[in-house]
Design a protein around this motif. Structure first.
Motif, PDB file in Angstrom:
ATOM      1  N   PHE A 106       0.894  -1.376   0.088  1.00  0.00           N
ATOM      2  CA  PHE A 106      -0.212   0.051   0.132  1.00  0.00           C
ATOM      3  C   PHE A 106       0.820   1.268   0.046  1.00  0.00           C
ATOM      4  CE2 PHE A 106      -3.564  -2.533   1.981  1.00  0.00           C
ATOM      5  CZ  PHE A 106      -4.278  -2.583   0.891  1.00  0.00           C
ATOM      6  N   HIS A 107       2.224   1.247   0.305  1.00  0.00           N
ATOM      7  CA  HIS A 107       2.965   2.444   0.569  1.00  0.00           C
ATOM      8  C   HIS A 107       2.028   3.523   1.287  1.00  0.00           C
ATOM      9  CE1 HIS A 107       1.229   3.674  -3.102  1.00  0.00           C
ATOM     10  NE2 HIS A 107       1.469   2.663  -3.766  1.00  0.00           N
ATOM     11  N   ASP A 108       1.391   3.301   2.534  1.00  0.00           N
ATOM     12  CA  ASP A 108       0.717   4.168   3.036  1.00  0.00           C
ATOM     13  C   ASP A 108       1.239   4.520   4.561  1.00  0.00           C
ATOM     14  OD1 ASP A 108       0.195   1.583   4.216  1.00  0.00           O
ATOM     15  OD2 ASP A 108      -1.846   1.887   4.427  1.00  0.00           O
ATOM     16  N   GLN A 109       2.374   4.403   4.767  1.00  0.00           N
ATOM     17  CA  GLN A 109       2.970   4.862   6.000  1.00  0.00           C
ATOM     18  C   GLN A 109       4.558   5.100   5.768  1.00  0.00           C
ATOM     19  OE1 GLN A 109       3.603   1.338   8.472  1.00  0.00           O
ATOM     20  NE2 GLN A 109       3.010   0.037   7.093  1.00  0.00           N
TER      21      GLN A 109
END
Length: 334
Positions: A106-109
């Motif tokens: 997700f590359h969300d953090q």
């Protein structure tokens, strides 16, 4: 010579799916000659636990995350694969002194890992936020493939001969029972349809009803196939129908034209990437209308183009690249 230890932390179940553990097993196979592998899981089906044990890797069932933390001395390379392993969890690992590898979708953090692996096509470094030391292994060049799918030479022998044999697989659990839905939507053309069910499939009654209704199809059901058995099935198939998950990488590696889409959020990156590369016949989110449209536009020219694009997308060298990156981590650990 004592091998560097790699501690892999991943879970799997019918609720969260089996993909995290399956791709970690793929990673372990890539590393096994040069590293000592140890799996840790809170939840894991017996079939995958047995596969780990049969490979003679260490395996530990933990009751809580603290149990895993207490196993770490700071000398290990830690691999995390799961959406629960957030930035704070990563910092705890790094504070132990370990080298850290995160497998991500997700590359969300913000990442504190030394390496981040995301094998979805089209992902770039600018999509990520991380530490200055973090290195990103992105795209199909780092595909986490099982050994049976690392050699893509067989793509060359998969030539078009029309579509007679279909291959359907929706992973270990198929939480939305797309297997049965797809079977009910296939056009009546006397196909031979091989359906592969996973270890956590729980919709047998509904599937049996569809099989009874589709007397126009020759349907063969197979359960919990090994990677080698799946590879053999793909060599006999003319078209696959699978989601944009780990199985899609294997289909493309085998050079088999494929109808694909997504049905959960973590499949969207892979779906969009391979769609852009022209490696799939697009059925979007597996609604009946989209599936019927996808099937209707298939012709020989389209199949030829897809095969050509697939050969360019996955080159079969991901194991070599990943091995080198882990060896570089080892040189820092020593």
């Amino acid at each position: 010579m004592v091998k560097q230890e790699v501690y892999i932390r991943a879970d799997g179940s019918s609720d969260i799916g089996l993909g995290h553990i399956v791709r970690c097993i793929s990673l372990a196979n890539m590393l096994k000659d040069d590293f000592s592998i140890h799996f840790f899981s809170l939840k894991i089906p017996d079939s995958l636990k047995n596969e780990i044990i049969q490979n003679e890797w260490d395996f530990t069932v933990i009751e809580k995350e603290l149990d895993y933390m207490n196993e770490l001395t700071g000398n290990e390379i830690v691999v995390l694969d799961g959406y629960q392993f957030d930035s704070d969890y990563q910092k705890l690992i790094k504070n132990k002194g370990c080298k850290l590898v995160c497998i991500d979708d997700f590359h969300d953090q913000h990442f504190y890992a030394d390496l981040v692996i995301n094998h979805a096509p089209g992902v770039i470094k600018d999509d990520y936020e991380g530490e200055s030391y973090t290195k990103y292994l992105l795209g199909p060049d780092y595909a986490l493939l099982r050994p049976e799918f690392l050699d893509n030479k067989s793509q060359e022998i998969n030539t078009s001969k029309g579509i007679k044999n279909l291959f359907i697989c929706f992973g270990g659990s198929d939480s939305r029972n797309l297997t049965a839905k797809i079977l009910s939507w296939i056009p009546p053309k006397n196909y031979l349809v091989t359906v592969v069910l996973g270890n956590a499939y729980s919709h047998q009654d509904a599937l049996n009803n569809v099989i009874e209704e589709r007397q126009d199809l020759e349907i063969v059901i197979k359960n919990s196939l090994s990677a080698e058995e799946i590879r053999k099935e793909l060599e006999q198939a003319d078209l696959a129908i699978v989601p944009a998950s780990g199985i899609l990488f294997e289909i493309i590696s085998a050079g088999l034209p494929v109808v694909s889409g997504y049905y959960v959020d973590n499949q969207q990156g892979i779906y969009k990437g391979f769609k852009k590369l022209g490696c799939i016949i697009d059925t979007i989110s597996f609604e009946r209308k989209h599936f019927s449209e996808a099937i209707s536009i298939i012709d020989e020219d389209k199949l030829t183009i897809i095969r050509r694009n697939q050969m360019q997308a996955i080159d079969g060298l991901s194991m070599n690249r990943i091995q080198e990156e882990f060896k570089d981590l080892t040189s820092v650990c020593v």
